[in-house]
Design a protein around this motif. Structure first.
Motif, PDB file in Angstrom:
ATOM      1  N   VAL A 275       4.036   3.763  10.590  1.00  0.00           N
ATOM      2  CA  VAL A 275       2.758   3.415   9.962  1.00  0.00           C
ATOM      3  C   VAL A 275       2.725   3.917   8.521  1.00  0.00           C
ATOM      4  O   VAL A 275       2.267   3.218   7.607  1.00  0.00           O
ATOM      5  CB  VAL A 275       1.585   3.987  10.776  1.00  0.00           C
ATOM      6  N   ASP A 276       3.228   5.116   8.302  1.00  0.00           N
ATOM      7  CA  ASP A 276       3.260   5.664   6.939  1.00  0.00           C
ATOM      8  C   ASP A 276       4.140   4.812   6.028  1.00  0.00           C
ATOM      9  O   ASP A 276       3.765   4.492   4.896  1.00  0.00           O
ATOM     10  CB  ASP A 276       3.785   7.102   6.977  1.00  0.00           C
ATOM     11  N   ALA A 277       5.321   4.423   6.525  1.00  0.00           N
ATOM     12  CA  ALA A 277       6.227   3.608   5.715  1.00  0.00           C
ATOM     13  C   ALA A 277       5.636   2.240   5.434  1.00  0.00           C
ATOM     14  O   ALA A 277       5.733   1.721   4.312  1.00  0.00           O
ATOM     15  CB  ALA A 277       7.574   3.473   6.423  1.00  0.00           C
ATOM     16  N   LEU A 278       5.011   1.625   6.436  1.00  0.00           N
ATOM     17  CA  LEU A 278       4.407   0.312   6.229  1.00  0.00           C
ATOM     18  C   LEU A 278       3.251   0.372   5.237  1.00  0.00           C
ATOM     19  O   LEU A 278       3.014  -0.579   4.495  1.00  0.00           O
ATOM     20  CB  LEU A 278       3.927  -0.263   7.558  1.00  0.00           C
ATOM     21  N   SER A 279       2.513   1.480   5.223  1.00  0.00           N
ATOM     22  CA  SER A 279       1.397   1.614   4.282  1.00  0.00           C
ATOM     23  C   SER A 279       1.890   1.558   2.846  1.00  0.00           C
ATOM     24  O   SER A 279       1.189   1.084   1.949  1.00  0.00           O
ATOM     25  CB  SER A 279       0.654   2.929   4.531  1.00  0.00           C
ATOM     26  N   ARG A 280       3.103   2.062   2.617  1.00  0.00           N
ATOM     27  CA  ARG A 280       3.669   2.062   1.266  1.00  0.00           C
ATOM     28  C   ARG A 280       4.473   0.805   0.957  1.00  0.00           C
ATOM     29  O   ARG A 280       4.569   0.404  -0.197  1.00  0.00           O
ATOM     30  CB  ARG A 280       4.545   3.301   1.076  1.00  0.00           C
ATOM     31  N   ARG A 281       5.037   0.208   1.982  1.00  0.00           N
ATOM     32  CA  ARG A 281       5.974  -0.885   1.765  1.00  0.00           C
ATOM     33  C   ARG A 281       5.374  -2.267   2.028  1.00  0.00           C
ATOM     34  O   ARG A 281       5.844  -3.261   1.479  1.00  0.00           O
ATOM     35  CB  ARG A 281       7.212  -0.690   2.650  1.00  0.00           C
ATOM     36  N   ALA A 282       4.376  -2.358   2.891  1.00  0.00           N
ATOM     37  CA  ALA A 282       3.753  -3.656   3.202  1.00  0.00           C
ATOM     38  C   ALA A 282       2.254  -3.463   3.409  1.00  0.00           C
ATOM     39  O   ALA A 282       1.728  -3.680   4.496  1.00  0.00           O
ATOM     40  CB  ALA A 282       4.389  -4.258   4.450  1.00  0.00           C
ATOM     41  N   PRO A 283       1.529  -3.053   2.361  1.00  0.00           N
ATOM     42  CA  PRO A 283       0.108  -2.725   2.526  1.00  0.00           C
ATOM     43  C   PRO A 283      -0.761  -3.879   2.982  1.00  0.00           C
ATOM     44  O   PRO A 283      -1.767  -3.660   3.647  1.00  0.00           O
ATOM     45  CB  PRO A 283      -0.310  -2.221   1.135  1.00  0.00           C
ATOM     46  N   ALA A 284      -0.407  -5.118   2.649  1.00  0.00           N
ATOM     47  CA  ALA A 284      -1.225  -6.249   3.092  1.00  0.00           C
ATOM     48  C   ALA A 284      -1.218  -6.344   4.615  1.00  0.00           C
ATOM     49  O   ALA A 284      -2.227  -6.707   5.230  1.00  0.00           O
ATOM     50  CB  ALA A 284      -0.719  -7.554   2.483  1.00  0.00           C
ATOM     51  N   ILE A 285      -0.094  -6.028   5.224  1.00  0.00           N
ATOM     52  CA  ILE A 285       0.000  -6.068   6.681  1.00  0.00           C
ATOM     53  C   ILE A 285      -0.823  -4.945   7.297  1.00  0.00           C
ATOM     54  O   ILE A 285      -1.522  -5.132   8.297  1.00  0.00           O
ATOM     55  CB  ILE A 285       1.463  -5.964   7.133  1.00  0.00           C
ATOM     56  N   VAL A 286      -0.746  -3.759   6.716  1.00  0.00           N
ATOM     57  CA  VAL A 286      -1.516  -2.629   7.228  1.00  0.00           C
ATOM     58  C   VAL A 286      -3.010  -2.923   7.132  1.00  0.00           C
ATOM     59  O   VAL A 286      -3.779  -2.630   8.060  1.00  0.00           O
ATOM     60  CB  VAL A 286      -1.161  -1.336   6.468  1.00  0.00           C
ATOM     61  N   ALA A 287      -3.452  -3.516   6.021  1.00  0.00           N
ATOM     62  CA  ALA A 287      -4.869  -3.851   5.862  1.00  0.00           C
ATOM     63  C   ALA A 287      -5.308  -4.843   6.934  1.00  0.00           C
ATOM     64  O   ALA A 287      -6.390  -4.698   7.524  1.00  0.00           O
ATOM     65  CB  ALA A 287      -5.118  -4.429   4.465  1.00  0.00           C
ATOM     66  N   ALA A 288      -4.471  -5.852   7.199  1.00  0.00           N
ATOM     67  CA  ALA A 288      -4.813  -6.840   8.227  1.00  0.00           C
ATOM     68  C   ALA A 288      -4.840  -6.193   9.612  1.00  0.00           C
ATOM     69  O   ALA A 288      -5.724  -6.478  10.430  1.00  0.00           O
ATOM     70  CB  ALA A 288      -3.809  -7.990   8.201  1.00  0.00           C
ATOM     71  N   ALA A 289      -3.888  -5.305   9.889  1.00  0.00           N
ATOM     72  CA  ALA A 289      -3.843  -4.631  11.188  1.00  0.00           C
ATOM     73  C   ALA A 289      -5.038  -3.701  11.358  1.00  0.00           C
ATOM     74  O   ALA A 289      -5.625  -3.611  12.446  1.00  0.00           O
ATOM     75  CB  ALA A 289      -2.535  -3.858  11.330  1.00  0.00           C
ATOM     76  N   ALA A 290      -5.414  -2.988  10.291  1.00  0.00           N
ATOM     77  CA  ALA A 290      -6.570  -2.102  10.363  1.00  0.00           C
ATOM     78  C   ALA A 290      -7.839  -2.896  10.642  1.00  0.00           C
ATOM     79  O   ALA A 290      -8.736  -2.431  11.368  1.00  0.00           O
ATOM     80  CB  ALA A 290      -6.709  -1.313   9.059  1.00  0.00           C
ATOM     81  N   HIS A 291      -7.930  -4.084  10.080  1.00  0.00           N
ATOM     82  CA  HIS A 291      -9.086  -4.947  10.345  1.00  0.00           C
ATOM     83  C   HIS A 291      -9.145  -5.320  11.816  1.00  0.00           C
ATOM     84  O   HIS A 291     -10.234  -5.349  12.420  1.00  0.00           O
ATOM     85  CB  HIS A 291      -9.002  -6.198   9.474  1.00  0.00           C
ATOM     86  N   GLN A 292      -8.007  -5.613  12.426  1.00  0.00           N
ATOM     87  CA  GLN A 292      -7.978  -5.965  13.847  1.00  0.00           C
ATOM     88  C   GLN A 292      -8.343  -4.753  14.721  1.00  0.00           C
ATOM     89  O   GLN A 292      -9.076  -4.887  15.702  1.00  0.00           O
ATOM     90  CB  GLN A 292      -6.590  -6.479  14.241  1.00  0.00           C
TER      91      GLN A 292
ATOM     92  N   GLN B 225       5.605  -7.790  13.647  1.00  0.00           N
ATOM     93  CA  GLN B 225       6.135  -8.957  12.970  1.00  0.00           C
ATOM     94  C   GLN B 225       6.614  -8.621  11.565  1.00  0.00           C
ATOM     95  O   GLN B 225       7.644  -9.111  11.102  1.00  0.00           O
ATOM     96  CB  GLN B 225       5.069 -10.052  12.899  1.00  0.00           C
ATOM     97  N   ARG B 226       5.875  -7.775  10.866  1.00  0.00           N
ATOM     98  CA  ARG B 226       6.254  -7.449   9.501  1.00  0.00           C
ATOM     99  C   ARG B 226       7.312  -6.356   9.466  1.00  0.00           C
ATOM    100  O   ARG B 226       8.246  -6.397   8.664  1.00  0.00           O
ATOM    101  CB  ARG B 226       5.022  -7.000   8.696  1.00  0.00           C
ATOM    102  N   ALA B 227       7.181  -5.363  10.344  1.00  0.00           N
ATOM    103  CA  ALA B 227       8.125  -4.245  10.326  1.00  0.00           C
ATOM    104  C   ALA B 227       9.541  -4.721  10.581  1.00  0.00           C
ATOM    105  O   ALA B 227      10.501  -4.166  10.036  1.00  0.00           O
ATOM    106  CB  ALA B 227       7.725  -3.204  11.367  1.00  0.00           C
ATOM    107  N   SER B 228       9.704  -5.765  11.388  1.00  0.00           N
ATOM    108  CA  SER B 228      11.047  -6.227  11.710  1.00  0.00           C
ATOM    109  C   SER B 228      11.774  -6.795  10.507  1.00  0.00           C
ATOM    110  O   SER B 228      12.990  -6.972  10.549  1.00  0.00           O
ATOM    111  CB  SER B 228      10.976  -7.295  12.816  1.00  0.00           C
ATOM    112  N   GLY B 229      11.062  -7.084   9.413  1.00  0.00           N
ATOM    113  CA  GLY B 229      11.710  -7.600   8.216  1.00  0.00           C
ATOM    114  C   GLY B 229      12.040  -6.537   7.197  1.00  0.00           C
ATOM    115  O   GLY B 229      12.632  -6.840   6.164  1.00  0.00           O
ATOM    116  N   LEU B 230      11.663  -5.296   7.449  1.00  0.00           N
ATOM    117  CA  LEU B 230      11.877  -4.227   6.477  1.00  0.00           C
ATOM    118  C   LEU B 230      13.095  -3.401   6.857  1.00  0.00           C
ATOM    119  O   LEU B 230      13.153  -2.824   7.941  1.00  0.00           O
ATOM    120  CB  LEU B 230      10.648  -3.319   6.400  1.00  0.00           C
ATOM    121  N   ARG B 231      14.048  -3.312   5.944  1.00  0.00           N
ATOM    122  CA  ARG B 231      15.263  -2.563   6.229  1.00  0.00           C
ATOM    123  C   ARG B 231      14.968  -1.091   6.504  1.00  0.00           C
ATOM    124  O   ARG B 231      15.608  -0.473   7.359  1.00  0.00           O
ATOM    125  CB  ARG B 231      16.226  -2.687   5.047  1.00  0.00           C
ATOM    126  N   ALA B 232      14.001  -0.510   5.793  1.00  0.00           N
ATOM    127  CA  ALA B 232      13.691   0.904   6.005  1.00  0.00           C
ATOM    128  C   ALA B 232      13.171   1.145   7.419  1.00  0.00           C
ATOM    129  O   ALA B 232      13.509   2.156   8.053  1.00  0.00           O
ATOM    130  CB  ALA B 232      12.662   1.367   4.979  1.00  0.00           C
TER     131      ALA B 232
END
Length: 552
Positions: free
Chosen positions: A13-30, A116-123
Motif C-alpha cells: 500500500v505504501d509503494a502504491l501510494s507513491r507509484r500509482a496514486p490514482a489507483i490508491v485514490a480510487a481504491a480508497a473511494h471504494q 490489477q494495478r500492482a501486477s503491472g509495477l516491477r517494484a
C-alpha cells in the motif's frame, strides 16, 4: 525472522501510494469508512482503512472491524491476481471473508483495483516474489518458458497453487532485460496505453507491451533527463567556481522532478516527442532554481532541500548573482528552440515564460508586502490568489502549457484547459508543503524546522488561526509575527504551532487541501478530454491524484 504477509500488505500500500496514486485514490473511494481486518496464515494481522483519498495500512490486530478477511498461504496469490475466473478464486479452507454483504463487496472492489494495478509495477512484483520465494514449496512448480495461456503445452497443469500473474510477468520482462523504453524520460510512450484511465483497469494479461507507468520511477527518470540537459547547456568557462559550478551543483540537489515530468508528459500527451519539450523543461527548472535562491535570500532561510542555502554557504552576493545567471540562461534556453521547433512554437514558449515569471514575481511581492506591513489577510481566497501567482504557475500550470506548446498546441482555448485543474492541484500541493514544514520530518522536507513560522509566511494555517483565535491570543500572535526574523527564536515559532494545534488550524488545512485536490482531479477529467487517452496522459492523471494520496 521471516517477512510476514501483514508487513507485505503494508509495504504494498505504501509503494502504491507513491507509484500509482490514482489507483490508491480510487481504491480508497471504494473502501470508504470500512475498517477491514486481515488475518493471514502466518499468524500476522493487518488493518486497512481509508482517510480522504489515502489508504492507511498497518500491522495491527483490529478489535472492531466491519469486515474480516482470512487468507492462508495458498490464498495469498489471490491478493496479487484478482483477475482469475471465479472457480479459480476459491480454495477450500483457504479464503474466508465475513461482514455485511455491501461492505464485503466494497472490500472486494478495493482489492480488485489494487491488484490489477500492482501486477503491472516491477517494484511490487519484486516485493511479492521475495515473499513467495521464502517458501517456494508452497506455491507449486515454477513457470517454464512460453506464453501463459490456458492449454498452452509449454505450461503443464499446475501442482498446488502457482502464482499465474507473477509467472506471466517474469516472462514478459526477463530480469536481465532493460525495461525503460526510449520515450519520455525513458518512461512514457504515446503509442502505448496506460493500465488505468480512471474508469477501467485493464487486466494484466491483455498487455504485451504496456509500460508500468510507475510514477516514482517516471519522475526520477524525467528529472535525470532534464538534469542532463541542464548540465549540457551550462557553459564550462570562467568564472567557474563562483558562478557556473554553482549553477551545476544547486539544481542537482534533491527534488521530486514534478515540473520536468509535467512538461514532458504534457508534450507527449498532446502528440509531441519528449525531445521537443526537453529544453522547455530545462528552462523551467533553471527559472525554478533561480527563484528559490532569491526566495531564500529574501526570506532569510537557512536550509533548502536538506542542505544549507546557497547564500548561507557562499554569501548573499554570489547567491543573488547565481540566481540572476540561471534566469538569464533559462531565457537563452527557450530561445534555442528556434533551431528545432521553429518560430511559432518558440514564440509561444517565450509568451508562456514571460507570463510565468510575471505571475511569480507579483505573487512574491504580495507575500513580502503582507510580511512587511504586518498584515494577515482575512480569507483563504487571498492565500489562493497569492499562492497561485507565486508558485502555482511555475510549479504546475506553466509546465503543462509549455509542454503542450512544445508539441505544437498554441490555441489559447486549448492551453487554458490546463489552468483550472492544475491551479487547484497547485494550491493543494502548496498547502501540503506548508503543513509538512510544520509537522514533517526535516530530513524529508529539506528546510529548517518551523522555518515558515520564523519567516512569517502567511499560510492557510496562520490565516485560519487569526480568524479563529480569541482577541487576547490574536494580540499575542500579532506581537510575534511583527518582529523581524533575526529577533525570533524557536520558542516563538513553537508558540504559534501550539496555537495552531489548539484551534484546529492544521486539521483545517489538511482537509482544505484534500477538497481542493479532489476538485482539481474532477476538473482534470472534465477539461482535458481534448488529450487522447495514452500513457503520457496517464502520468498526468497520476500526478493529479498524487496530491490527494500524499502522506502528511
Amino acid at each position: 525472522m521471516a517477512y510476514s504477509a501483514a508487513q507485505l500488505l503494508v509495504d504494498t500500500v505504501d509503494a502504491l501510494s507513491r507509484r500509482a496514486p490514482a489507483i490508491v485514490a480510487a481504491a480508497a473511494h471504494q473502501l470508504g469508512e470500512i475498517v477491514l481486518a486481515l488475518h493471514f496464515g502466518d499468524d500476522s494481522h493487518a488493518e486497512l482503512t481509508a482517510e480522504h483519498s489515502r489508504l492507511l495500512a498497518r500491522v495491527h490486530r483490529s478489535e472492531q472491524p466491519d469486515v474480516e478477511a482470512y487468507f492462508d498461504n495458498r490464498a495469498m496469490n489471490l491478493l496479487f491476481d484478482l483477475q482469475r475466473r471465479p472457480v479459480d478464486q476459491t480454495l477450500p479452507a483457504s479464503l474466508d471473508v465475513r461482514g455485511p454483504r455491501a461492505q464485503t463487496l466494497a472490500v472486494w472492489r478495493t482489492f480488485q483495483l489494487l491488484s490489477q494495478r500492482a501486477s503491472g509495477l516491477r517494484a511490487i512484483q519484486a516485493m511479492w516474489k521475495a515473499y513467495r520465494d521464502q517458501y517456494p514449496e508452497r506455491w507449486g512448480s515454477p513457470a517454464t518458458d512460453g506464453a501463459v495461456n490456458e492449454g498452452d503445452p509449454a505450461f503443464p497443469p499446475p501442482r498446488g497453487v502457482r502464482w499465474r500473474a507473477l509467472d506471466f510477468l517474469d516472462q514478459r520482462h526477463p530480469e536481465d532485460q532493460d525495461l525503460a523504453p526510449e520515450t519520455v524520460g525513458g518512461t512514457i510512450n504515446q503509442d502505448e496505453r496506460t493500465l488505468w484511465d480512471n474508469r477501467v483497469s485493464t487486466s494484466w494479461w491483455q498487455f504485451s507491451g504496456a509500460t508500468d507507468a510507475d510514477l516514482l520511477e517516471t519522475m526520477e527518470r524525467c528529472k535525470e533527463r532534464v538534469q542532463e540537459e541542464i548540465r549540457r547547456i551550462i557553459p564550462a568557462r570562467d568564472p567557474g567556481p563562483h558562478l557556473y559550478e554553482l549553477m551545476h551543483t544547486y539544481p542537482a540537489r534533491r527534488g521530486k522532478g514534478l515540473r520536468p515530468t509535467l512538461t514532458l508528459a504534457s508534450c507527449v500527451a498532446a502528440g509531441g516527442r519528449s525531445e521537443d519539450a526537453m529544453r522547455a523543461a530545462a528552462a523551467i527548472e533553471l527559472f525554478h532554481n533561480g527563484f528559490l535562491i532569491h526566495d531564500d535570500v529574501a526570506d532569510e532561510s537557512t536550509h533548502r532541500r536538506g542542505e544549507e542555502t546557497l547564500h548561507g554557504t557562499h554569501g548573499a552576493g554570489l547567491a543573488v548573482n547565481t540566481g540572476d545567471g540561471m534566469n538569464l540562461l533559462a531565457v537563452d534556453t527557450v530561445l534555442s528552440n528556434l533551431d528545432t521547433l521553429g518560430l511559432a512554437r518558440t514564440l509561444g514558449l517565450i509568451h508562456e515564460v514571460m507570463h510565468m515569471c510575471r505571475e511569480t514575481i507579483e505573487g512574491q511581492a504580495l507575500e513580502l508586502g503582507w510580511i512587511r506591513e504586518g498584515v494577515v489577510p482575512p480569507g483563504d481566497e487571498d492565500y489562493f490568489y497569492m499562492s497561485t501567482k507565486k508558485t502555482g504557475w511555475y510549479t504546475a500550470i506553466s509546465p503543462c502549457r509549455m509542454g503542450a506548446v512544445s508539441a505544437g498546441v498554441t490555441d489559447p482555448v486549448l492551453l487554458n484547459q490546463f489552468n483550472d485543474a492544475f491551479r487547484l492541484i497547485g494550491i493543494a500541493f502548496q498547502i501540503q508543503d506548508d503543513v509538512l514544514n510544520l509537522v514533517g520530518e526535516t530530513t524529508l522536507y529539506g528546510k529548517e524546522p518551523l522555518g515558515d513560522l520564523l519567516e512569517g509566511k502567511r499560510t492557510v494555517m496562520l490565516i485560519h488561526l487569526f480568524r479563529e483565535a480569541d482577541e487576547a491570543t490574536r494580540q499575542r500572535l500579532y506581537a510575534n509575527i511583527r518582529r523581524l526574523r533575526a529577533e525570533k527564536t524557536q520558542d516563538d515559532a513553537e508558540m504559534i504551532l501550539r496555537e495552531m494545534e489548539r484551534f484546529g488550524s492544521l486539521t483545517y488545512a489538511i482537509d482544505l487541501a484534500d477538497r481542493l485536490a479532489h476538485e482539481g482531479v474532477r476538473r482534470f477529467e472534465e477539461d482535458l478530454t481534448f488529450l487522447p487517452e495514452n500513457e503520457a496522459k496517464g502520468v498526468l492523471r497520476q500526478i493529479a491524484n498524487y496530491v490527494t494520496t500524499r502522506p502528511l
